[in-house]
Design a protein around this motif. Structure first.
Motif, PDB file in Angstrom:
ATOM      1  N   ARG A 193       0.853  -1.189   0.000  1.00  0.00           N
ATOM      2  CA  ARG A 193       0.000   0.000   0.000  1.00  0.00           C
ATOM      3  C   ARG A 193       0.883   1.232   0.000  1.00  0.00           C
ATOM      4  NH1 ARG A 193      -3.388   1.253   5.234  1.00  0.00           N
ATOM      5  NH2 ARG A 193      -1.731   2.759   5.641  1.00  0.00           N
ATOM      6  N   LYS A 251      -5.543   3.564  -0.342  1.00  0.00           N
ATOM      7  CA  LYS A 251      -6.495   3.046   0.645  1.00  0.00           C
ATOM      8  C   LYS A 251      -6.228   1.571   0.968  1.00  0.00           C
ATOM      9  CE  LYS A 251     -10.444   4.914   0.058  1.00  0.00           C
ATOM     10  NZ  LYS A 251     -10.652   5.857   1.160  1.00  0.00           N
ATOM     11  N   TYR A 252      -5.864   0.823  -0.042  1.00  0.00           N
ATOM     12  CA  TYR A 252      -5.651  -0.620   0.138  1.00  0.00           C
ATOM     13  C   TYR A 252      -4.267  -1.013  -0.370  1.00  0.00           C
ATOM     14  CZ  TYR A 252     -10.728  -0.651   0.674  1.00  0.00           C
ATOM     15  OH  TYR A 252     -12.017  -0.400   1.106  1.00  0.00           O
ATOM     16  N   ALA A 253      -3.841  -2.204   0.058  1.00  0.00           N
ATOM     17  CA  ALA A 253      -2.599  -2.787  -0.453  1.00  0.00           C
ATOM     18  C   ALA A 253      -2.943  -3.723  -1.604  1.00  0.00           C
ATOM     19  CB  ALA A 253      -1.873  -3.561   0.657  1.00  0.00           C
TER      20      ALA A 253
END
Lengths: 103, 404
Positions: B264, B269-271
């Motif tokens: 990330r 926001k996310y990996a």
């Protein structure tokens, strides 16, 4: 809205796989839906965020960007790829959220 | 007397047998002079590109259209940049790709044999950096050299198979690799089990740029080669504490030994994994910008005043790697070799960046090959073609109708 987002983060913290550390990591194949409080969709597709119906809400109610243009929108664009949520524990993070200098 | 004679004869016989045996035993062959191999092309390259060199090199040795012997030496991107910019010759015996006749048992999974470089060294025909050359030398290349952007190379953080870790955030990475033992990031808080590279290696330059860690201040055990990082991580007895830096195509060839973490980036926001899932090989997230640690490979080539490679052999090799249509036509689709090695041709990218760790912007290739790329990965909905007729307003490229 902020309370709702905190609730979602807390939901993932509770449901995520916990390792030996204080952080939580949750792999999942769908984005949480930001509609009436339901979480993961079952179809593995990208989020279908609810909007107020206007042509361009500025992604205010979305978790991702459908038509990314800028760097931040590109890296957070809607996708059906597997995404992993992680809330790391960062003891050395500055109180204002900035990173301390590396010596 | 008779006994003494018999002893002498016995010793003589034993000696003769031994000599004969020695003749039949395979002695290590002396490495041939590199220049004796047909149509040699001398390359200095980052070691992450070795799989491509070996696979493409094998096809070139077998080619009747343009037979060529790839002779190469691996070193760090900054070192090869310095060598090329200063006209330094190859003086250490390099590796080469053997023909089927020379070694019927060789394949790219095996180490390449070496040849003997000419006394005084041999000039480098092409140098292949595995990241932005400006990260090593911010100045434009000297007159007579040109930089050609090649396929995209992604990098990642690997852990042992027994590790329970699945993701790394940029903020974590900042503390892990910038502070090491004092970073207080569990479980990666012991530099003994952190396997990194040196500041001249593209792997470290690109990954540390993704973390905003100065590459010269990276904490951990520095390894000279990608293979050493791979071995150290795979053999670690402290699975949770272990983490290493590795090129994605090296990881792709060794997925049975290590796992790659989702990553990330800052403001993300996310990996994401480099691929759409941990088990896929489609590089979807690199292509569309969800996976951040990547850089183009860069080919440093001697050119004439018009920017055309001065060596026809070098130009042909470059055309193969870039997916241009070389003349004469090569026997196989060279982009397939590039893609199969885990690299992403520029024509299949949907994002671009202009410097190490730089922000992404959208990219619309003038000669797209996304359909072909998807077909190599297994699925495409694009129309197959041999000419432009079925493509409407589009164009037939690499056997598929592209938008233009």
């Amino acid at each position: 809205m902020r309370t709702f987002k905190v609730a979602i983060v807390a939901l993932f913290l509770a449901a995520g796989a916990l390792g030996c550390d204080n952080s939580s990591t949750t792999p999942h194949e769908t984005l949480p839906s930001f509609d009436s409080g339901s979480n993961a969709q079952g179809d593995g597709g990208t989020t279908n965020p609810t909007t107020d119906g206007s042509a361009d809400t500025g992604n205010a109610n979305k978790d991702c960007y459908d038509n990314p243009q800028t760097h931040e929108e590109i890296i957070n664009a809607c996708t059906d790829a597997v995404k992993v949520t992680k809330t790391p524990n960062l003891p050395l993070m500055q109180p204002d959220g900035s990173l301390p200098p590396i010596q | 007397m008779r006994v003494g004679l018999m002893a002498t004869c016995a010793r003589g016989a034993i000696g003769a047998i031994g000599a004969a045996f020695g003749l039949f035993m395979a002695k290590p062959a002396l490495a041939l002079d590199c220049s004796t191999y047909p149509n040699p092309i001398y390359i200095e390259s980052g070691d992450t590109q070795e799989p491509l060199l070996k696979n493409l090199g094998q096809k070139l040795r077998a080619s009747t259209a343009m037979p060529m012997t790839v002779i190469y030496r691996t070193t760090g991107t900054c070192q090869l940049t310095d060598d090329m910019y200063n006209g330094t010759k190859i003086t250490v015996n390099p590796s080469y790709i053997p023909s089927v006749t020379e070694d019927p048992n060789w394949d790219p999974s095996k180490p390449s044999p070496t040849c003997t470089i000419a006394s005084g060294g041999t000039p480098i025909d092409v140098a292949i950096g595995a990241t932005f050359i400006e990260s090593c030398n911010p100045n434009p290349p000297p007159n007579g050299l040109k930089l050609f952007e090649g396929p995209v190379q992604a990098y990642g953080f690997v852990v042992p198979k027994a590790s329970t870790q699945t993701a790394l955030t940029a903020e974590e990475g900042y503390f892990v690799f910038g502070f090491g033992n004092t970073g207080q990031i569990t479980p990666w808080n012991d530099e003994t089990w952190m396997f990194v590279r040196t500041p001249t290696k593209s792997t470290q330059l690109t990954l540390m740029a993704a973390l905003s860690v100065p590459p010269g201040k990276t904490k951990g055990q520095a390894k000279d080669k990608s293979s050493e990082v791979l071995s150290a991580v795979a053999a670690s007895t402290e699975a949770e504490k272990t983490i290493g830096l590795l090129g994605v195509e090296i990881y792709d060839a060794n997925r049975d030994k290590v796992n790659m973490l989702a990553f990330r980036g800052f403001k993300q926001k996310y990996a994401y994994y480099p691929d759409s899932t941990p088990n896929a090989r489609d590089k979807k997230n690199v292509r569309d910008g969800h996976y951040l640690p990547w850089a183009p490979t860069v080919y440093i080539v001697p050119v004439d005043g018009q920017g055309v490679p001065t060596s026809a052999r070098t130009k042909y090799f470059l055309d193969l790697v870039l997916g241009n249509d070389p003349t004469p036509t090569f026997e196989t689709e060279s982009l397939q070799t590039v893609i199969a090695r885990g690299l992403i041709p520029e024509c299949a990218m949907k994002v671009t960046r202009s410097f190490e760790g730089g922000n992404l912007s959208l990219y619309d290739s003038p000669t797209p090959c996304g359909c072909y790329y998807d077909s190599i990965q297994g699925t495409t909905s694009c129309t197959q073609c041999t000419n432009d007729s079925p493509c409407g307003a589009g164009k037939c490229r690499h056997g598929y109708c592209e938008a233009k």
